[in-house]
Motif scaffolding. Sequence first.
Motif, PDB file in Angstrom:
ATOM      1  N   ARG A 186      -2.154  -2.480   7.337  1.00 10.81           N
ATOM      2  CA  ARG A 186      -1.873  -1.255   6.583  1.00 10.81           C
ATOM      3  C   ARG A 186      -3.132  -0.520   6.152  1.00 10.81           C
ATOM      4  O   ARG A 186      -3.114   0.694   5.983  1.00 10.81           O
ATOM      5  CB  ARG A 186      -1.059  -1.576   5.325  1.00 10.81           C
ATOM      6  CG  ARG A 186       0.406  -1.788   5.585  1.00 10.81           C
ATOM      7  CD  ARG A 186       1.026  -2.407   4.352  1.00 10.81           C
ATOM      8  NE  ARG A 186       2.166  -3.234   4.701  1.00 10.81           N
ATOM      9  CZ  ARG A 186       3.411  -2.794   4.702  1.00 10.81           C
ATOM     10  NH1 ARG A 186       3.661  -1.563   4.362  1.00 10.81           N
ATOM     11  NH2 ARG A 186       4.378  -3.592   5.039  1.00 10.81           N
ATOM     12  N   THR A 187      -4.236  -1.276   5.931  1.00 14.18           N
ATOM     13  CA  THR A 187      -5.448  -0.639   5.410  1.00 14.18           C
ATOM     14  C   THR A 187      -5.964   0.457   6.350  1.00 14.18           C
ATOM     15  O   THR A 187      -6.144   1.595   5.918  1.00 14.18           O
ATOM     16  CB  THR A 187      -6.515  -1.700   5.096  1.00 14.18           C
ATOM     17  OG1 THR A 187      -5.964  -2.587   4.117  1.00 14.18           O
ATOM     18  CG2 THR A 187      -7.773  -1.085   4.530  1.00 14.18           C
ATOM     19  N   ALA A 189       0.948 -12.043   4.307  1.00 11.76           N
ATOM     20  CA  ALA A 189       0.424 -11.087   3.336  1.00 11.76           C
ATOM     21  C   ALA A 189      -0.880 -10.490   3.856  1.00 11.76           C
ATOM     22  O   ALA A 189      -1.103  -9.276   3.772  1.00 11.76           O
ATOM     23  CB  ALA A 189       0.209 -11.773   1.994  1.00 11.76           C
ATOM     24  N   ASN A 190      -1.741 -11.377   4.431  1.00  9.42           N
ATOM     25  CA  ASN A 190      -3.011 -10.888   4.960  1.00  9.42           C
ATOM     26  C   ASN A 190      -2.801  -9.930   6.123  1.00  9.42           C
ATOM     27  O   ASN A 190      -3.439  -8.880   6.194  1.00  9.42           O
ATOM     28  CB  ASN A 190      -3.877 -12.066   5.434  1.00  9.42           C
ATOM     29  CG  ASN A 190      -4.494 -12.781   4.251  1.00  9.42           C
ATOM     30  OD1 ASN A 190      -4.554 -12.234   3.157  1.00  9.42           O
ATOM     31  ND2 ASN A 190      -4.946 -14.005   4.463  1.00  9.42           N
ATOM     32  N   SER A 218      -0.226  -8.118   6.725  1.00  8.90           N
ATOM     33  CA  SER A 218       0.328  -6.882   6.175  1.00  8.90           C
ATOM     34  C   SER A 218      -0.815  -6.007   5.653  1.00  8.90           C
ATOM     35  O   SER A 218      -0.906  -4.823   5.961  1.00  8.90           O
ATOM     36  CB  SER A 218       1.306  -7.228   5.063  1.00  8.90           C
ATOM     37  OG  SER A 218       1.763  -6.061   4.451  1.00  8.90           O
ATOM     38  N   HIS A 219      -1.737  -6.638   4.917  1.00  9.34           N
ATOM     39  CA  HIS A 219      -2.862  -5.904   4.328  1.00  9.34           C
ATOM     40  C   HIS A 219      -3.771  -5.352   5.410  1.00  9.34           C
ATOM     41  O   HIS A 219      -4.113  -4.167   5.409  1.00  9.34           O
ATOM     42  CB  HIS A 219      -3.622  -6.859   3.410  1.00  9.34           C
ATOM     43  CG  HIS A 219      -4.834  -6.256   2.790  1.00  9.34           C
ATOM     44  ND1 HIS A 219      -4.759  -5.360   1.755  1.00  9.34           N
ATOM     45  CD2 HIS A 219      -6.151  -6.400   3.077  1.00  9.34           C
ATOM     46  CE1 HIS A 219      -5.988  -4.996   1.413  1.00  9.34           C
ATOM     47  NE2 HIS A 219      -6.850  -5.610   2.203  1.00  9.34           N
TER      48      HIS A 219
END
Lengths: 124, 455
Positions: free
Chosen positions: B241-242, B234-235, B237-238
């Motif tokens: 993407r940011t 999840a991290n 991915s974040h």
Amino acid sequence: MTKRILIVDDNEDNRQILIDLLTGAGFEVIEARTGFDAVETAGRERPHLVLMDIQLPGMDGLEATRRIKAQPELAAIPVIAVTSYALAGDDRKAAAAGCDDYVTKPYSPRALLAKVRSILAGED
Amino acid sequence: MQERKPSTIARLRHDLAVVYPVHPMVRINRIVRVVGCPLAVVLVIVARWGEPTPRWLWAALLAYGVAWPQVAYWLARLAKSPKRAAYLCLMFDCACFGASGTLLGNQLVPSFVLMTGILTAVAGVGGISLFLAGVAVLGVVFVAGSFATDWREAAQSDLLTIFLSLAVAFVFQLMLALQAFNQARELIQRRRQIQEQSTRIIEQNEALEEAMQRTEEAHHAMEAANLAKSRFLANMSHELRTPLNAIIGYTELIQDGTYGEVPERVGATLGRVERSGRNLLSLINEVLDLSKIEAGQFKLDIAPFSLADMASSAVASLESLAKEKRITLTTAVAGELPPVQADERRVTQVLVNLVGNALKFTDAGEVEVSVTADATEFAVTVRDTGPGIAPEFHERIFEEFQQADTSTTRPKGGAGLGLAIAKRIVEMHGGKLALLRSEVNIGSTFGFTLPRERS
């Protein structure tokens, strides 16, 4: 009347995109960087819409949304969740927290603006 | 190691013990009787020595001393209720000992000692009630005998008879005491065995509990590891993407003239930036998907949906690309189809990947998507008029980071992950994804199935 939009994001670049996009489209924009900040600012400023990033330091966007929706005078403000997890079930978690809509990062500013306009038009 | 064969007698003894278990009462009585009865008979013989005695009495005495201990033992052992039979035999003993007064010529002291001997033995094995019964039987026989032989003829006690009667009584008591001692020892041993067994059981229980705890700990560790994995994904991915959000977002804002009019050359360059950004995004999505699959974090979100609707919207999203390349993109659905139970987002991803590949590699002609169903499964095929795939690459294209002949695919881009992920997604649904037909310079047909009933 100019509509006020609260944007919540801890990343400055991403806040700036939204500021540029939304002020360019004639909206008034206020900012918050954390979940606590978002709840407090929403209570003080009474925005017409909240764009809520989900992954925030400290209190996350889901919890901030729950707290905003728990206050009767703020509950009617539409909240759009902006998430970068894009995992199965994220949209349901956002809906369960009280978010009215859901977009995933990276979003197309054009598409986001269209969504914001249609939600605010529905408000009137 | 060979086990020693038990002797025939030992086997017989064992079998008998199984068929006729010896009541402890019967065993005690036999030991007491085997020693006590012959002694008592010897006493009577000594006391009557020299007196006129009928032969049948000698015979009866002999029978009582030698045969009776065995007869009484087998009677009690084979009886339905061995304890009751042992009691009855004891009563017979009491009657015989009651007769001893008469047989000893009414000598009071030895008779009394002898009777006390048998009665204490009776009390020892049968308790107070049997003792009272023994007193009654013995008393009746004694009194009857005394009357029959005329009490006044009572002879004076001689020393040998007294001594012998004391010896008989002593032996009775000794045998009983030994028996009691043996039984106590047996009881103690049995109790020790039970204690050892329970200690063993407690130890086994503890070991079992420990093992269960270890299993639980391992389970917790695994859960924690899984949680860490999904948090990491999840991290990642974040974090990925940011910045990409900023790149794609600003590019679009600039293109849309948010910061002022954009010169044509800059606009074209921005188009390249945006395309590269989107390529990077799809690559990030693919790598994250693959990581999720590898980490066991790839969860399907199963719900019913229309496969035909899904196909037409997936095709619609790629129509602009087809138009750009002047390729005819069509969808054919075979009649009315029931809804499919699957993860709509993921199945769309599979179809978009197949159609996207077909459009990417086809330079002229058509791409056709068809959706059909039979009794057991749905089938979706994507046929193109592209360059085709040589047979030696038919297997390899489904492997991670593999493409067909790189000299032709390299210019088309892609990391070679999409098809591998699509195959995994279809397989997670219980279906199959395969290259159905392919001929060089004619085209390829890919297809996947989804089961109608989810198992």
